[in-house]
Design an enzyme around this catalytic site. Structure first.
Site, PDB file in Angstrom:
ATOM      1  N   GLU A 234       0.825  -1.220   0.000  1.00 14.74           N
ATOM      2  CA  GLU A 234       0.000   0.000   0.000  1.00 14.74           C
ATOM      3  C   GLU A 234       0.856   1.266   0.000  1.00 14.74           C
ATOM      4  O   GLU A 234       1.712   1.435   0.875  1.00 14.74           O
ATOM      5  CB  GLU A 234      -0.911  -0.008   1.247  1.00 14.74           C
ATOM      6  CG  GLU A 234      -1.920   1.119   1.234  1.00 14.74           C
ATOM      7  CD  GLU A 234      -2.899   1.057   2.416  1.00 14.74           C
ATOM      8  OE1 GLU A 234      -2.993   0.017   3.087  1.00 14.74           O
ATOM      9  OE2 GLU A 234      -3.560   2.090   2.647  1.00 14.74           O
TER      10      GLU A 234
ATOM     11  N   ASP B 252       4.843 -13.898  11.859  1.00 12.62           N
ATOM     12  CA  ASP B 252       3.499 -14.356  11.507  1.00 12.62           C
ATOM     13  C   ASP B 252       2.515 -13.193  11.681  1.00 12.62           C
ATOM     14  O   ASP B 252       2.102 -12.886  12.795  1.00 12.62           O
ATOM     15  CB  ASP B 252       3.148 -15.537  12.428  1.00 12.62           C
ATOM     16  CG  ASP B 252       1.795 -16.150  12.123  1.00 12.62           C
ATOM     17  OD1 ASP B 252       0.950 -15.480  11.503  1.00 12.62           O
ATOM     18  OD2 ASP B 252       1.584 -17.301  12.524  1.00 12.62           O
TER      19      ASP B 252
HETATM   20  P1  NAD Z   1      10.051 -22.851  16.171  1.00 13.33           P
HETATM   21  O1  NAD Z   1       9.530 -24.085  16.771  1.00 13.33           O
HETATM   22  O2  NAD Z   1      10.511 -22.887  14.747  1.00 13.33           O
HETATM   23  O3  NAD Z   1      11.260 -22.289  17.052  1.00 13.33           O
HETATM   24  C1  NAD Z   1      11.220 -22.119  18.423  1.00 13.33           C
HETATM   25  C2  NAD Z   1      12.283 -22.942  19.095  1.00 13.33           C
HETATM   26  O4  NAD Z   1      13.561 -22.390  18.840  1.00 13.33           O
HETATM   27  C3  NAD Z   1      12.141 -22.949  20.577  1.00 13.33           C
HETATM   28  O5  NAD Z   1      11.167 -23.881  20.976  1.00 13.33           O
HETATM   29  C4  NAD Z   1      13.544 -23.304  21.050  1.00 13.33           C
HETATM   30  O6  NAD Z   1      13.683 -24.707  21.117  1.00 13.33           O
HETATM   31  C5  NAD Z   1      14.440 -22.811  19.898  1.00 13.33           C
HETATM   32  N1  NAD Z   1      15.278 -21.647  20.269  1.00 13.33           N
HETATM   33  C6  NAD Z   1      16.572 -21.459  19.897  1.00 13.33           C
HETATM   34  N2  NAD Z   1      17.045 -20.308  20.369  1.00 13.33           N
HETATM   35  C7  NAD Z   1      16.078 -19.731  21.077  1.00 13.33           C
HETATM   36  C8  NAD Z   1      15.959 -18.505  21.814  1.00 13.33           C
HETATM   37  N3  NAD Z   1      16.988 -17.636  21.914  1.00 13.33           N
HETATM   38  N4  NAD Z   1      14.770 -18.196  22.392  1.00 13.33           N
HETATM   39  C9  NAD Z   1      13.730 -19.033  22.271  1.00 13.33           C
HETATM   40  N5  NAD Z   1      13.787 -20.219  21.620  1.00 13.33           N
HETATM   41  C10 NAD Z   1      14.941 -20.578  21.015  1.00 13.33           C
HETATM   42  O7  NAD Z   1       8.999 -21.671  16.207  1.00 13.33           O
HETATM   43  P2  NAD Z   1       8.015 -21.066  17.294  1.00 13.33           P
HETATM   44  O8  NAD Z   1       8.499 -19.692  17.612  1.00 13.33           O
HETATM   45  O9  NAD Z   1       7.788 -22.007  18.435  1.00 13.33           O
HETATM   46  O10 NAD Z   1       6.666 -20.975  16.458  1.00 13.33           O
HETATM   47  C11 NAD Z   1       6.487 -19.961  15.485  1.00 13.33           C
HETATM   48  C12 NAD Z   1       5.790 -20.536  14.267  1.00 13.33           C
HETATM   49  O11 NAD Z   1       4.561 -21.131  14.648  1.00 13.33           O
HETATM   50  C13 NAD Z   1       5.449 -19.498  13.243  1.00 13.33           C
HETATM   51  O12 NAD Z   1       5.873 -19.972  11.987  1.00 13.33           O
HETATM   52  C14 NAD Z   1       3.927 -19.465  13.275  1.00 13.33           C
HETATM   53  O13 NAD Z   1       3.418 -19.105  12.017  1.00 13.33           O
HETATM   54  C15 NAD Z   1       3.575 -20.865  13.650  1.00 13.33           C
HETATM   55  N6  NAD Z   1       2.253 -21.147  14.232  1.00 13.33           N
HETATM   56  C16 NAD Z   1       1.430 -20.169  14.703  1.00 13.33           C
HETATM   57  C17 NAD Z   1       0.221 -20.496  15.270  1.00 13.33           C
HETATM   58  C18 NAD Z   1      -0.651 -19.415  15.841  1.00 13.33           C
HETATM   59  O14 NAD Z   1      -0.222 -18.276  15.943  1.00 13.33           O
HETATM   60  N7  NAD Z   1      -1.883 -19.702  16.209  1.00 13.33           N
HETATM   61  C19 NAD Z   1      -0.150 -21.848  15.372  1.00 13.33           C
HETATM   62  C20 NAD Z   1       0.711 -22.818  14.909  1.00 13.33           C
HETATM   63  C21 NAD Z   1       1.936 -22.476  14.344  1.00 13.33           C
END
Ligand code: NAD
Length: 428
Positions: free
Chosen positions: A84, A278
């Site tokens: 936009e 996200d």
């Molecule tokens: P992820 O599982 O890819 O990564 C998170 C993991 O990274 C942690 O569990 C940890 O093991 C590791 N990690 C490494 N360094 C870290 C640090 N410094 N701090 C924290 N963790 C660290 O991703 P996520 O963040 O658990 O999930 C995000 C994804 O989930 C997005 O792609 C999103 O679109 C998706 N998602 C969203 C929904 C929703 O919003 N309702 C539902 C399902 C999935």
């Protein structure tokens, strides 16, 4: 002729090029059109093919940089990915005005997310709640055991909250796992924990678990920002008064409030997308917070006057964004954008996003309360309009200049001007 069927067997098993060939044939795309879709730009084809399913290409968005942001005394260049026009310019302008009175000041409530576990089939929901809470420590250690990496980074379970809610199928016992996800947005981490803990809850209670999923109403992960916008820079007392009244309109009327909050999200979502986060999660969090934090749907920002008569704005909203996890580390452009921001932690990222939302809202309120949104917007939109009206690249600037002179930005005038300029320059 028989209708074409979208039931394409084994589509997912094809290579990216093969899928694109199928779609090209199906939709009658030209070579040029197919190449446009198939051009993956900064994302290697094998990477995009791993990011989502049934990939045929990419859909690029313009990336702009908002300037002038000063947050807690530190300067930031803010990457914004958005289709936009006028959003990036508006954020930059109001960030410049905010600088005069010290820029943006921010805080956050931590990086804590909620995982929900839905338990049904118990005759004594309140007794069940008490039994679950009795096992809080066990539940938390089971959650932590799912993610030693998160625990190593200082995250993990912080609390267990149990609610009894009335529903159309009777009472349900909803357990909230309160998890600090640190620099991750945390949905995958929290969902994994909720799924792991669920059988234990069934064992303790004799009930049946159905859903185990994160909540996007991330009330423990709020980002806040405030800034003073100098009244002279804004255009004087009358403008400030108009902006405050525009906010009062939004606070009193959900029809206006939806658009008020949409304007805030213009800025926030653009940064969320630019950093590979996200945007649906952040949008859901923002609007559900706007609808619940004060009992009915309200603006995410508040606008008041300081005792000197300047405009002071504040914003508070859930900001479930990360620097690790999801696509944040996978998307090469998102990684570069984080480097441009110079952000070190997810909380800092959320705070800068809140500041952008506040600036964006100030810009919209000022435009609405003065010349109307269309003047600036359409001036910037004129480039798109000129192109849509058939202007070749070399005459776009001239068409925009003439439209600006005419102060007319409708499509019909754009077409007429394009024809005129083409004729004058002997272009077909
Ligand atoms: P992820 O599982 O890819 O990564 C998170 C993991 O990274 C942690 O569990 C940890 O093991 C590791 N990690 C490494 N360094 C870290 C640090 N410094 N701090 C924290 N963790 C660290 O991703 P996520 O963040 O658990 O999930 C995000 C994804 O989930 C997005 O792609 C999103 O679109 C998706 N998602 C969203 C929904 C929703 O919003 N309702 C539902 C399902 C999935």
């Amino acid at each position: 002729m028989a209708e074409k069927s979208s039931n394409i067997s084994g589509f997912y098993k094809l290579t990216v090029a093969e899928r694109l060939a199928v779609v090209k044939e199906y939709a009658g795309l030209t070579d040029e059109e197919a190449n446009m879709v198939g051009n993956t730009g900064a994302l290697p084809t094998d990477l995009v093919d791993r990011m989502i399913e049934n990939v045929v290409g990419t859909m690029p968005l313009p990336l702009g940089i908002a300037t002038n942001f000063q947050v807690n005394g530190r300067d930031y260049l803010v990457p914004m990915a958005i289709e936009e026009p006028s959003v990036v310019a508006a954020a930059s302008n109001l960030a410049k005005i905010a600088r005069k009175q010290g820029g943006f000041h921010t805080s956050h409530s931590g990086s804590v997310m909620i995982g929900q576990i839905q338990l049904v089939g118990v005759s004594d929901p309140h007794g069940t709640r008490a039994k679950i809470l009795q096992h809080k420590a066990d539940i938390m250690s089971r959650a932590d055991a799912c993610d030693p990496v998160l625990v190593k980074f200082g995250g993990g379970a912080r609390d267990v909250v149990v609610r009894v809610i009335e529903t159309m199928s009777g009472p349900m016992v909803i357990t909230h796992l309160i998890i600090d996800t640190k620099d991750a947005m945390g949905a995958n981490a929290v969902n994994t924990m909720a799924e792991a803990v669920a059988p234990y809850l069934e064992q303790i209670t004799g009930g049946r678990v159905i859903l185990r999923i994160i909540s996007n109403l991330a009330t423990y992960r709020l980002a806040r920002a405030w800034a003073v916008f100098d009244k002279e820079e804004l255009g004087g007392d009358e403008v400030v008064d108009g902006m405050v009244k525009a906010y009062h309109f939004a606070a009193a009327d959900p029809f206006r409030c939806a658009t008020h909050n949409k304007g805030i999200m213009n800025g926030i979502s653009a940064v969320v997308i630019a950093t590979g986060n996200d945007f649906r999660a952040v949008e859901a969090g923002a609007h559900s917070y706007a609808a619940t934090s004060e009992g009915s749907y309200k603006p995410l920002t508040k606008w008041e006057r300081t005792k000197e008569g300047h405009l002071i704005g504040s914003i508070e909203l859930p900001m479930a964004v990360g620097l690790v996890g999801g696509a944040t580390k996978v998307h090469p452009t998102a990684r570069v954008n984080v480097k441009i921001l110079g952000i070190k932690g997810a909380n800092e990222l959320g705070e800068v996003m809140a500041a952008v939302g506040l600036a964006q809202n100030a810009a919209a309120l000022r435009a609405l309360a003065t010349e109307g949104i269309q003047k600036g917007h359409m001036r910037l939109h004129a480039r798109n309009m000129a192109a849509q009206a058939g202007a070749p690249v070399e005459i776009v600037d001239e068409v925009v200049r003439r439209l600006t002179e005419l102060k007319k930005f409708d499509f019909g005038t754009a077409e007429t001007v394009v024809q005129q300029v083409k004729k004058e320059r002997g272009l077909k």
